[in-house]
Design an enzyme around this catalytic site. Structure first.
Site, PDB file in Angstrom:
ATOM      1  N   PRO A   9       0.799  -1.120  -0.015  1.00 34.17           N
ATOM      2  CA  PRO A   9      -0.066   0.140  -0.046  1.00 34.17           C
ATOM      3  C   PRO A   9       0.946   1.409  -0.066  1.00 34.17           C
ATOM      4  O   PRO A   9       1.792   1.208   0.588  1.00 34.17           O
ATOM      5  CB  PRO A   9      -0.744   0.042   1.293  1.00 34.17           C
ATOM      6  N   ASN A  10       0.364   2.082  -0.727  1.00 35.93           N
ATOM      7  CA  ASN A  10       0.868   3.565  -0.874  1.00 35.93           C
ATOM      8  C   ASN A  10       2.215   3.803  -1.640  1.00 35.93           C
ATOM      9  O   ASN A  10       2.589   5.012  -1.843  1.00 35.93           O
ATOM     10  CB  ASN A  10       1.035   4.276   0.778  1.00 35.93           C
ATOM     11  N   ARG A  17       4.306  11.322  -1.280  1.00 36.59           N
ATOM     12  CA  ARG A  17       4.828  10.852   0.075  1.00 36.59           C
ATOM     13  C   ARG A  17       6.028  11.866   0.318  1.00 36.59           C
ATOM     14  O   ARG A  17       6.632  12.519  -0.469  1.00 36.59           O
ATOM     15  CB  ARG A  17       5.227   9.644  -0.084  1.00 36.59           C
ATOM     16  N   TYR A  22      11.341   9.038   1.138  1.00 34.47           N
ATOM     17  CA  TYR A  22      11.235   8.010   0.067  1.00 34.47           C
ATOM     18  C   TYR A  22      12.051   8.705  -1.234  1.00 34.47           C
ATOM     19  O   TYR A  22      11.757   7.651  -2.362  1.00 34.47           O
ATOM     20  CB  TYR A  22       9.650   7.963  -0.303  1.00 34.47           C
ATOM     21  N   ALA A  76       3.475  -0.872   4.805  1.00 35.95           N
ATOM     22  CA  ALA A  76       3.033  -0.786   6.186  1.00 35.95           C
ATOM     23  C   ALA A  76       2.488  -2.327   6.477  1.00 35.95           C
ATOM     24  O   ALA A  76       2.799  -2.861   7.815  1.00 35.95           O
ATOM     25  CB  ALA A  76       1.849   0.057   6.152  1.00 35.95           C
ATOM     26  N   GLU A  97      13.092  -9.209   0.944  1.00 38.56           N
ATOM     27  CA  GLU A  97      12.225  -8.159   1.491  1.00 38.56           C
ATOM     28  C   GLU A  97      13.054  -6.898   1.197  1.00 38.56           C
ATOM     29  O   GLU A  97      14.226  -7.010   1.287  1.00 38.56           O
ATOM     30  CB  GLU A  97      12.059  -8.526   2.941  1.00 38.56           C
ATOM     31  N   ARG A 106      13.707   4.495  11.796  1.00 36.86           N
ATOM     32  CA  ARG A 106      12.206   5.046  11.886  1.00 36.86           C
ATOM     33  C   ARG A 106      11.403   5.319  13.143  1.00 36.86           C
ATOM     34  O   ARG A 106      12.335   4.507  14.105  1.00 36.86           O
ATOM     35  CB  ARG A 106      11.561   5.047  10.741  1.00 36.86           C
TER      36      ARG A 106
HETATM   37  C1  DQA Z   1       8.191   1.104   3.373  1.00 35.20           C
HETATM   38  C2  DQA Z   1       8.557   1.236   4.820  1.00 35.20           C
HETATM   39  C3  DQA Z   1       7.249   1.053   5.431  1.00 35.20           C
HETATM   40  O1  DQA Z   1       7.482   1.186   6.949  1.00 35.20           O
HETATM   41  C4  DQA Z   1       6.262   2.097   4.996  1.00 35.20           C
HETATM   42  O2  DQA Z   1       5.232   1.616   5.622  1.00 35.20           O
HETATM   43  C5  DQA Z   1       5.943   2.025   3.486  1.00 35.20           C
HETATM   44  C6  DQA Z   1       7.177   1.927   2.826  1.00 35.20           C
HETATM   45  C7  DQA Z   1       9.607   1.588   2.383  1.00 35.20           C
HETATM   46  O3  DQA Z   1      10.007   1.009   1.440  1.00 35.20           O
HETATM   47  O4  DQA Z   1      10.657   2.252   3.151  1.00 35.20           O
HETATM   48  O5  DQA Z   1       4.868   2.278   3.203  1.00 35.20           O
HETATM   49  O6  DQA Z   1       8.193  -0.426   3.155  1.00 35.20           O
END
Ligand code: DQA
Length: 144
Positions: A9-10, A17, A22, A76, A97, A106
């Protein structure tokens, strides 16, 4: 060889963002970056994104059924999705991952990954190059 690159997501909204976390690549630029990096390392990347946990579970099942390696940014979901962890565990090809940011530097809730324990390894903190480093690691794991 094909590699499934799955994003949670996102990540499709990188354009809005926080760029100090990012970076300033849009999602479509990130997809091209990954596709080019894959080509350079002898892979064809099938890059997908969803905010839907069930869809991500389905894509992991597809990787398990077709023995396809996976590069996975669960976003997330990293921090709490046992459903994604169980699905990732079914993938017998390498699964790496990745994170754009370094979750360990963070907020505390980001310090836990329920995915890391079933991944071959985790790469985070290098922006879009986290994916490229994962492709290089994958190539070495597969022994190409
Ligand atoms: C993320 C890190 C996660 O904590 C966050 O919720 C994201 C992006 C990253 O790529 O840095 O959405 O996976």
């Amino acid at each position: 060889m094909k590699v499934l690159v799955l994003n949670g997501p996102n990540l499709d909204r990188l354009d809005i963002r926080d760029s100090s976390i990012y970076g300033d690549m849009s999602y479509s630029q990130l997809v091209s970056h990954i596709e080019n990096g894959a080509k350079q390392n002898g892979f064809v990347a099938d890059v997908r994104q969803s905010a839907d946990e069930a869809t991500l579970v389905g894509w992991l099942h597809e990787a398990a059924d077709t023995n396809t390696p996976v590069i996975f940014n669960p976003a997330a979901f990293t921090h709490y999705s046992y459903a994604l962890r169980d699905a990732a565990e079914l993938v017998k090809a390498p699964l790496i991952e990745v994170h754009l940011s370094n979750p360990l530097s963070r907020e505390e809730f980001r310090h836990t990954s329920v995915i890391s324990g079933v991944a071959n390894g985790t790469i985070g903190g290098f922006g879009p190059n986290s994916y490229i480093l994962a492709l290089i690691a994958l190539k070495a794991l597969i022994g190409k």
